[in-house]
Write a protein that holds these residues in place. Structure first.
Motif, PDB file in Angstrom:
ATOM      1  N   ILE A  73       0.373  -0.771   0.143  1.00  0.00           N
ATOM      2  CA  ILE A  73      -0.474  -0.298  -0.081  1.00  0.00           C
ATOM      3  C   ILE A  73       0.882   1.469   0.442  1.00  0.00           C
ATOM      4  O   ILE A  73       0.442   2.021  -0.930  1.00  0.00           O
ATOM      5  CB  ILE A  73      -1.028  -0.132   1.204  1.00  0.00           C
ATOM      6  CG1 ILE A  73      -1.755  -1.266   1.615  1.00  0.00           C
ATOM      7  CG2 ILE A  73      -1.560   1.501   1.063  1.00  0.00           C
ATOM      8  CD1 ILE A  73      -2.483  -1.495   2.233  1.00  0.00           C
ATOM      9  N   VAL A  74       1.784   1.130   1.018  1.00  0.00           N
ATOM     10  CA  VAL A  74       2.562   2.219   0.489  1.00  0.00           C
ATOM     11  C   VAL A  74       3.654   2.728  -0.010  1.00  0.00           C
ATOM     12  O   VAL A  74       3.297   3.879  -1.164  1.00  0.00           O
ATOM     13  CB  VAL A  74       3.440   2.353   2.003  1.00  0.00           C
ATOM     14  CG1 VAL A  74       4.806   3.554   2.187  1.00  0.00           C
ATOM     15  CG2 VAL A  74       3.304   2.343   3.616  1.00  0.00           C
ATOM     16  N   ILE A 102      -3.390   0.589  -9.542  1.00  0.00           N
ATOM     17  CA  ILE A 102      -4.671  -0.190  -8.896  1.00  0.00           C
ATOM     18  C   ILE A 102      -4.533  -1.820  -8.874  1.00  0.00           C
ATOM     19  O   ILE A 102      -4.948  -2.051  -8.023  1.00  0.00           O
ATOM     20  CB  ILE A 102      -4.392  -1.010 -11.247  1.00  0.00           C
ATOM     21  CG1 ILE A 102      -5.224  -0.287 -11.797  1.00  0.00           C
ATOM     22  CG2 ILE A 102      -5.619  -2.190 -11.340  1.00  0.00           C
ATOM     23  CD1 ILE A 102      -5.536  -0.661 -13.374  1.00  0.00           C
ATOM     24  N   ASN A 103      -3.290  -1.732  -8.654  1.00  0.00           N
ATOM     25  CA  ASN A 103      -2.178  -2.464  -7.357  1.00  0.00           C
ATOM     26  C   ASN A 103      -2.336  -2.013  -6.400  1.00  0.00           C
ATOM     27  O   ASN A 103      -2.238  -2.633  -5.552  1.00  0.00           O
ATOM     28  CB  ASN A 103      -0.702  -2.324  -7.908  1.00  0.00           C
ATOM     29  CG  ASN A 103      -0.838  -3.090  -9.131  1.00  0.00           C
ATOM     30  OD1 ASN A 103      -0.694  -4.291  -8.904  1.00  0.00           O
ATOM     31  ND2 ASN A 103       0.681  -2.445 -10.397  1.00  0.00           N
ATOM     32  N   LEU A 104      -2.657  -0.962  -6.257  1.00  0.00           N
ATOM     33  CA  LEU A 104      -2.770  -0.280  -4.460  1.00  0.00           C
ATOM     34  C   LEU A 104      -4.097  -0.517  -4.273  1.00  0.00           C
ATOM     35  O   LEU A 104      -4.356  -0.913  -3.200  1.00  0.00           O
ATOM     36  CB  LEU A 104      -3.220   1.462  -5.155  1.00  0.00           C
ATOM     37  CG  LEU A 104      -3.125   2.473  -3.074  1.00  0.00           C
ATOM     38  CD1 LEU A 104      -2.266   1.773  -2.314  1.00  0.00           C
ATOM     39  CD2 LEU A 104      -3.213   3.487  -3.766  1.00  0.00           C
ATOM     40  N   ILE A 105      -4.818  -0.606  -5.521  1.00  0.00           N
ATOM     41  CA  ILE A 105      -6.320  -1.031  -4.938  1.00  0.00           C
ATOM     42  C   ILE A 105      -6.383  -2.030  -4.566  1.00  0.00           C
ATOM     43  O   ILE A 105      -6.975  -2.574  -3.614  1.00  0.00           O
ATOM     44  CB  ILE A 105      -7.433  -0.333  -5.721  1.00  0.00           C
ATOM     45  CG1 ILE A 105      -7.196   1.087  -5.981  1.00  0.00           C
ATOM     46  CG2 ILE A 105      -8.760  -1.261  -5.991  1.00  0.00           C
ATOM     47  CD1 ILE A 105      -8.387   1.331  -7.267  1.00  0.00           C
ATOM     48  N   ILE A 108      -5.058  -3.074  -1.285  1.00  0.00           N
ATOM     49  CA  ILE A 108      -5.844  -2.445   0.354  1.00  0.00           C
ATOM     50  C   ILE A 108      -6.731  -3.556  -0.215  1.00  0.00           C
ATOM     51  O   ILE A 108      -7.840  -3.780   0.786  1.00  0.00           O
ATOM     52  CB  ILE A 108      -6.300  -1.050  -0.503  1.00  0.00           C
ATOM     53  CG1 ILE A 108      -5.778  -0.041  -0.441  1.00  0.00           C
ATOM     54  CG2 ILE A 108      -8.110  -0.830   0.250  1.00  0.00           C
ATOM     55  CD1 ILE A 108      -6.343   1.571  -0.163  1.00  0.00           C
ATOM     56  N   VAL A 109      -7.775  -3.963  -0.985  1.00  0.00           N
ATOM     57  CA  VAL A 109      -9.001  -5.278  -1.056  1.00  0.00           C
ATOM     58  C   VAL A 109      -8.153  -6.277  -0.372  1.00  0.00           C
ATOM     59  O   VAL A 109      -8.365  -6.980   0.352  1.00  0.00           O
ATOM     60  CB  VAL A 109      -8.760  -5.135  -2.186  1.00  0.00           C
ATOM     61  CG1 VAL A 109      -9.974  -6.658  -2.383  1.00  0.00           C
ATOM     62  CG2 VAL A 109     -10.263  -4.097  -3.096  1.00  0.00           C
ATOM     63  N   ILE A 114      -7.685 -10.190   4.607  1.00  0.00           N
ATOM     64  CA  ILE A 114      -6.857 -10.490   5.878  1.00  0.00           C
ATOM     65  C   ILE A 114      -7.455 -10.070   6.914  1.00  0.00           C
ATOM     66  O   ILE A 114      -7.667 -10.751   7.768  1.00  0.00           O
ATOM     67  CB  ILE A 114      -5.447 -10.242   5.344  1.00  0.00           C
ATOM     68  CG1 ILE A 114      -4.820 -10.679   4.105  1.00  0.00           C
ATOM     69  CG2 ILE A 114      -4.567 -10.203   6.929  1.00  0.00           C
ATOM     70  CD1 ILE A 114      -3.436 -10.551   4.163  1.00  0.00           C
ATOM     71  N   GLN A 115      -7.511  -8.901   6.840  1.00  0.00           N
ATOM     72  CA  GLN A 115      -8.219  -8.309   8.354  1.00  0.00           C
ATOM     73  C   GLN A 115     -10.212  -8.470   8.917  1.00  0.00           C
ATOM     74  O   GLN A 115     -10.106  -9.393   9.321  1.00  0.00           O
ATOM     75  CB  GLN A 115      -9.327  -6.747   7.812  1.00  0.00           C
ATOM     76  CG  GLN A 115      -7.004  -6.020   8.091  1.00  0.00           C
ATOM     77  CD  GLN A 115      -7.567  -5.664   9.817  1.00  0.00           C
ATOM     78  OE1 GLN A 115      -6.040  -6.603  10.020  1.00  0.00           O
ATOM     79  NE2 GLN A 115      -7.772  -5.107  10.590  1.00  0.00           N
TER      80      GLN A 115
END
Length: 119
Positions: A73-74, A102-105, A108-109, A114-115
């Protein structure tokens, strides 16, 4: 999701080569024309962040821990922000920044999945 993560990581690593050489040429052209733009230098940073993100994505794709996704994400956030804000006349950098977005999204997904799986 894991298959797409691997495909996106491999594509990111391959795209890094293109971004690196394009950015080097654009940076040289910016320097020679003395136009004050920094798109070439920003592209080099985007290439480094994209390469690091691809490597981290491959290494952590089977992990059930959150650290790899936080790093992704960072990295992809930095790459996309740099690409969109500092592109200038280097129009292709916005395309590469979109790929990073796109890779950031995707990261995040994966982080959210995992959460939810840990509850």
């Amino acid at each position: 999701m894991k298959t797409w993560t691997l495909v996106a990581a491999i594509l990111s690593i391959l795209i890094t080569v293109i971004v690196f050489f394009q950015s080097a040429l654009v940076g040289t052209a910016n320097t020679l024309s003395a136009n004050g733009e920094v798109g070439g230098s920003a592209g080099l940073f985007v290439a480094v962040f994209m390469l690091a993100g691809g490597i981290v994505s491959i290494v952590t794709r089977n992990s059930e821990k959150k650290g790899g996704n936080i790093a992704l994400i960072v990295l992809f956030l930095l790459a996309s922000v740099l690409g969109f804000t500092l592109a200038g006349s280097y129009g292709d950098l916005t395309i590469w920044a979109s790929w990073c977005l796109i890779n950031l999204i995707l990261a995040i997904v994966s982080y959210v999945k995992i959460q939810k799986g840990n509850r």
